[in-house]
Write an enzyme that holds these catalytic residues in place. Structure first.
Site, PDB file in Angstrom:
ATOM      1  N   HIS A 209      -0.574  -2.075  -7.425  1.00 50.11           N
ATOM      2  CA  HIS A 209      -1.353  -1.903  -6.196  1.00 50.11           C
ATOM      3  C   HIS A 209      -2.850  -2.003  -6.454  1.00 50.11           C
ATOM      4  O   HIS A 209      -3.416  -1.188  -7.188  1.00 50.11           O
ATOM      5  CB  HIS A 209      -1.002  -0.540  -5.574  1.00 50.11           C
ATOM      6  CG  HIS A 209      -1.689  -0.266  -4.295  1.00 50.11           C
ATOM      7  ND1 HIS A 209      -2.134   0.974  -3.926  1.00 50.11           N
ATOM      8  CD2 HIS A 209      -2.040  -1.095  -3.271  1.00 50.11           C
ATOM      9  CE1 HIS A 209      -2.712   0.900  -2.747  1.00 50.11           C
ATOM     10  NE2 HIS A 209      -2.674  -0.346  -2.329  1.00 50.11           N
TER      11      HIS A 209
ATOM     12  N   SER B 280       0.818  -1.206   0.000  1.00 44.53           N
ATOM     13  CA  SER B 280       0.000   0.000   0.000  1.00 44.53           C
ATOM     14  C   SER B 280       0.858   1.266   0.000  1.00 44.53           C
ATOM     15  O   SER B 280       0.399   2.319  -0.390  1.00 44.53           O
ATOM     16  CB  SER B 280      -0.865   0.042   1.260  1.00 44.53           C
ATOM     17  OG  SER B 280      -1.716  -1.058   1.296  1.00 44.53           O
TER      18      SER B 280
ATOM     19  N   ASN C 280      -3.905   6.219  -1.630  1.00 44.08           N
ATOM     20  CA  ASN C 280      -3.698   6.203  -0.177  1.00 44.08           C
ATOM     21  C   ASN C 280      -3.296   7.563   0.371  1.00 44.08           C
ATOM     22  O   ASN C 280      -3.527   7.861   1.541  1.00 44.08           O
ATOM     23  CB  ASN C 280      -2.703   5.120   0.225  1.00 44.08           C
ATOM     24  CG  ASN C 280      -3.416   3.791   0.409  1.00 44.08           C
ATOM     25  OD1 ASN C 280      -4.603   3.763   0.735  1.00 44.08           O
ATOM     26  ND2 ASN C 280      -2.734   2.693   0.159  1.00 44.08           N
TER      27      ASN C 280
ATOM     28  N   GLU D 158      -2.903   0.718  -9.310  1.00 40.77           N
ATOM     29  CA  GLU D 158      -1.834   1.709  -9.481  1.00 40.77           C
ATOM     30  C   GLU D 158      -0.548   0.962  -9.853  1.00 40.77           C
ATOM     31  O   GLU D 158      -0.123   0.059  -9.139  1.00 40.77           O
ATOM     32  CB  GLU D 158      -1.608   2.476  -8.173  1.00 40.77           C
ATOM     33  CG  GLU D 158      -2.765   3.395  -7.805  1.00 40.77           C
ATOM     34  CD  GLU D 158      -2.622   4.045  -6.425  1.00 40.77           C
ATOM     35  OE1 GLU D 158      -3.053   5.181  -6.258  1.00 40.77           O
ATOM     36  OE2 GLU D 158      -2.067   3.391  -5.507  1.00 40.77           O
TER      37      GLU D 158
HETATM   38  N1  3HC Z   1     -15.618  -9.125  -1.615  1.00 42.30           N
HETATM   39  C1  3HC Z   1     -15.998  -9.394  -2.882  1.00 42.30           C
HETATM   40  N2  3HC Z   1     -17.071  -8.845  -3.453  1.00 42.30           N
HETATM   41  C2  3HC Z   1     -17.783  -7.972  -2.722  1.00 42.30           C
HETATM   42  C3  3HC Z   1     -17.435  -7.627  -1.400  1.00 42.30           C
HETATM   43  C4  3HC Z   1     -16.288  -8.246  -0.857  1.00 42.30           C
HETATM   44  N3  3HC Z   1     -15.857  -7.982   0.387  1.00 42.30           N
HETATM   45  N4  3HC Z   1     -18.324  -6.734  -0.938  1.00 42.30           N
HETATM   46  C5  3HC Z   1     -19.201  -6.515  -1.921  1.00 42.30           C
HETATM   47  N5  3HC Z   1     -18.884  -7.267  -2.998  1.00 42.30           N
HETATM   48  C6  3HC Z   1     -19.573  -7.291  -4.289  1.00 42.30           C
HETATM   49  C7  3HC Z   1     -20.933  -7.929  -4.159  1.00 42.30           C
HETATM   50  O1  3HC Z   1     -20.842  -9.325  -4.387  1.00 42.30           O
HETATM   51  C8  3HC Z   1     -21.690  -7.218  -5.270  1.00 42.30           C
HETATM   52  O2  3HC Z   1     -21.362  -7.809  -6.515  1.00 42.30           O
HETATM   53  P1  3HC Z   1     -22.457  -7.869  -7.724  1.00 42.30           P
HETATM   54  O3  3HC Z   1     -23.091  -6.519  -7.799  1.00 42.30           O
HETATM   55  O4  3HC Z   1     -21.624  -8.180  -8.930  1.00 42.30           O
HETATM   56  O5  3HC Z   1     -23.379  -8.946  -7.309  1.00 42.30           O
HETATM   57  C9  3HC Z   1     -21.090  -5.815  -5.280  1.00 42.30           C
HETATM   58  O6  3HC Z   1     -19.809  -5.937  -4.668  1.00 42.30           O
HETATM   59  C10 3HC Z   1     -21.916  -4.805  -4.510  1.00 42.30           C
HETATM   60  O7  3HC Z   1     -22.103  -5.320  -3.199  1.00 42.30           O
HETATM   61  P2  3HC Z   1     -23.191  -4.838  -2.158  1.00 42.30           P
HETATM   62  O8  3HC Z   1     -24.418  -4.395  -2.902  1.00 42.30           O
HETATM   63  O9  3HC Z   1     -23.343  -5.899  -1.116  1.00 42.30           O
HETATM   64  O10 3HC Z   1     -22.524  -3.652  -1.386  1.00 42.30           O
HETATM   65  P3  3HC Z   1     -22.198  -2.181  -1.822  1.00 42.30           P
HETATM   66  O11 3HC Z   1     -22.934  -1.745  -3.029  1.00 42.30           O
HETATM   67  O12 3HC Z   1     -22.324  -1.432  -0.561  1.00 42.30           O
HETATM   68  O13 3HC Z   1     -20.641  -2.244  -2.230  1.00 42.30           O
HETATM   69  C11 3HC Z   1     -18.379  -2.029  -1.698  1.00 42.30           C
HETATM   70  C12 3HC Z   1     -19.694  -2.742  -1.356  1.00 42.30           C
HETATM   71  C13 3HC Z   1     -17.970  -2.335  -3.138  1.00 42.30           C
HETATM   72  C14 3HC Z   1     -17.329  -2.568  -0.746  1.00 42.30           C
HETATM   73  C15 3HC Z   1     -18.600  -0.468  -1.536  1.00 42.30           C
HETATM   74  O14 3HC Z   1     -19.104  -0.207  -0.258  1.00 42.30           O
HETATM   75  C16 3HC Z   1     -17.360   0.344  -1.749  1.00 42.30           C
HETATM   76  O15 3HC Z   1     -16.994   0.671  -2.876  1.00 42.30           O
HETATM   77  N6  3HC Z   1     -16.701   0.699  -0.638  1.00 42.30           N
HETATM   78  C17 3HC Z   1     -15.468   1.485  -0.695  1.00 42.30           C
HETATM   79  C18 3HC Z   1     -14.301   0.557  -0.818  1.00 42.30           C
HETATM   80  C19 3HC Z   1     -13.022   1.311  -0.922  1.00 42.30           C
HETATM   81  O16 3HC Z   1     -12.943   2.530  -0.799  1.00 42.30           O
HETATM   82  N7  3HC Z   1     -11.937   0.574  -1.156  1.00 42.30           N
HETATM   83  C20 3HC Z   1     -10.617   1.133  -1.233  1.00 42.30           C
HETATM   84  C21 3HC Z   1      -9.962   0.968   0.084  1.00 42.30           C
HETATM   85  S1  3HC Z   1      -8.359   1.609   0.105  1.00 42.30           S
HETATM   86  C22 3HC Z   1      -7.399   0.315  -0.321  1.00 42.30           C
HETATM   87  O17 3HC Z   1      -7.830  -0.760  -0.602  1.00 42.30           O
HETATM   88  C23 3HC Z   1      -5.946   0.613  -0.380  1.00 42.30           C
HETATM   89  C24 3HC Z   1      -5.158  -0.463   0.319  1.00 42.30           C
HETATM   90  O18 3HC Z   1      -3.799  -0.132   0.122  1.00 42.30           O
HETATM   91  C25 3HC Z   1      -5.440  -0.551   1.794  1.00 42.30           C
END
Ligand code: 3HC
Length: 285
Positions: free
Chosen positions: A141, A120, A192, A153
């Site tokens: 990333h 990250s 990030n 990225e």
């Molecule tokens: N794993 C796999 N698939 C998932 C999942 C998970 N944990 N959570 C949700 N999904 C899938 C579902 O299966 C669904 O798929 P489909 O539409 O194809 O059937 C789709 O995502 C939508 O799911 P939900 O309707 O249950 O939930 P949401 O619409 O609320 O979406 C989310 C969930 C995609 C996690 C959304 O809340 C989101 O985009 N959150 C922000 C995530 C984010 O910001 N990530 C970046 C983090 S920073 C990072 O990763 C950097 C690293 O270095 C730490």
């Protein structure tokens, strides 16, 4: 160079979904982890996920079976890297551990293999000189959850060849991702750095007693249109990750402001790592 075979080292929060994503896109994938429990969880997740996709009508039975054939979870790195074209490392965020792994990978992998880190924050130039192939060591990333989030990225430090970057960008596109290329190494890359600004402020507001973490999340979701609040996201990406990242940054800078916040330290010490532990800011049991 066209990448056909991918190895993912680390089957935790990020690794198991990166592996599954690559297998769904037609790559031949091997994924490994030193912890047999994590490997067993990853196997169960992959099977459940693929079966659910079929039930939801998002995949055909044939596509699910093909993905299962493409994906092997194996217990050792030696087995995982045989004839591989691209290794994606997704292990703990500790520089010394990554450097040791990359030195081992350099000795074990074919000469043409690209070694990418999903770190990250850690730029690949800090790792590349542990290998004899620095031109083939770069950052790739992914974002959590890797099966859903489109961005990748790719970072081209001055040691990374154009061939490496082209191959990695193309592999990301084939994985149905939207890659962006950073022409310079910078701590935290793009996302990030943006995320950290919000997260630090959210933790500060909480530590100052201005509002509850639930209300800060509600504010970010309803006032800024974020899909998740900063505390929900911390639970998703892992409070242990936030802790290790803060400690690594502090070790490097010596600046107390880079230390993980008191709340993160408290949760880390208790083992409340977030969603994967069943408890973080929120309760998932
Ligand atoms: N794993 C796999 N698939 C998932 C999942 C998970 N944990 N959570 C949700 N999904 C899938 C579902 O299966 C669904 O798929 P489909 O539409 O194809 O059937 C789709 O995502 C939508 O799911 P939900 O309707 O249950 O939930 P949401 O619409 O609320 O979406 C989310 C969930 C995609 C996690 C959304 O809340 C989101 O985009 N959150 C922000 C995530 C984010 O910001 N990530 C970046 C983090 S920073 C990072 O990763 C950097 C690293 O270095 C730490």
């Amino acid at each position: 160079m066209e990448i056909k075979k991918i190895t993912v080292i680390g089957a935790g929060n990020m690794g198991h979904q990166i592996a599954l994503c690559a297998a769904l896109s037609g790559f031949e994938v091997k994924c490994t982890d030193t912890n047999p429990d994590i490997l067993a969880k990853a196997i169960a997740f992959a099977n459940n996920y693929l079966n659910e996709r079929v039930t939801k009508g998002k995949l055909t039975e044939e596509e699910a079976n093909k993905t299962k054939q493409n994906l092997a979870f194996v217990p050792t790195i030696q087995e995982a890297v045989v004839e591989t074209d691209l290794v994606i490392e997704a292990i703990i965020e500790k520089l010394d551990v990554k450097r040791k792994l990359f030195a081992d990978l350099d000795a074990m992998c074919p000469a043409h293999t690209i070694l990418a880190t999903n770190s990250s924050y850690i730029v690949s130039s800090k790792i590349a000189d542990a290998t004899n192939r620095p031109d083939k060591v770069c950052n790739m990333h992914f974002f959590n959850p890797a099966l859903v989030m489109k961005l990748v990225e790719v970072v081209q430090g001055s040691h990374v060849s154009n061939e490496t970057v082209d191959a990695v960008m193309n592999a990301a596109k084939k994985m149905n991702k939207t890659p962006v290329l950073l022409h310079k190494e910078i701590y935290g890359f793009l996302v990030n750095r943006l995320l950290q600004a919000t997260r630090q402020e959210a933790l500060k507001l909480l530590d100052m007693g201005v509002a509850s973490f639930e209300d800060i999340d509600t504010a970010a979701k309803n006032g800024l249109g974020y899909p998740m609040g900063p505390f929900q996201l911390l639970d998703l990406t892992g409070i242990d990750l936030a802790y290790h990242v803060g400690m690594e940054k502090y070790k490097e800078s010596g600046d107390a402001a880079d230390r993980p916040s008191p709340t993160v330290v408290e949760k880390f010490t208790k083992g409340d790592f977030g969603k994967k532990a069943g408890k973080g800011f929120y309760d998932y049991e």
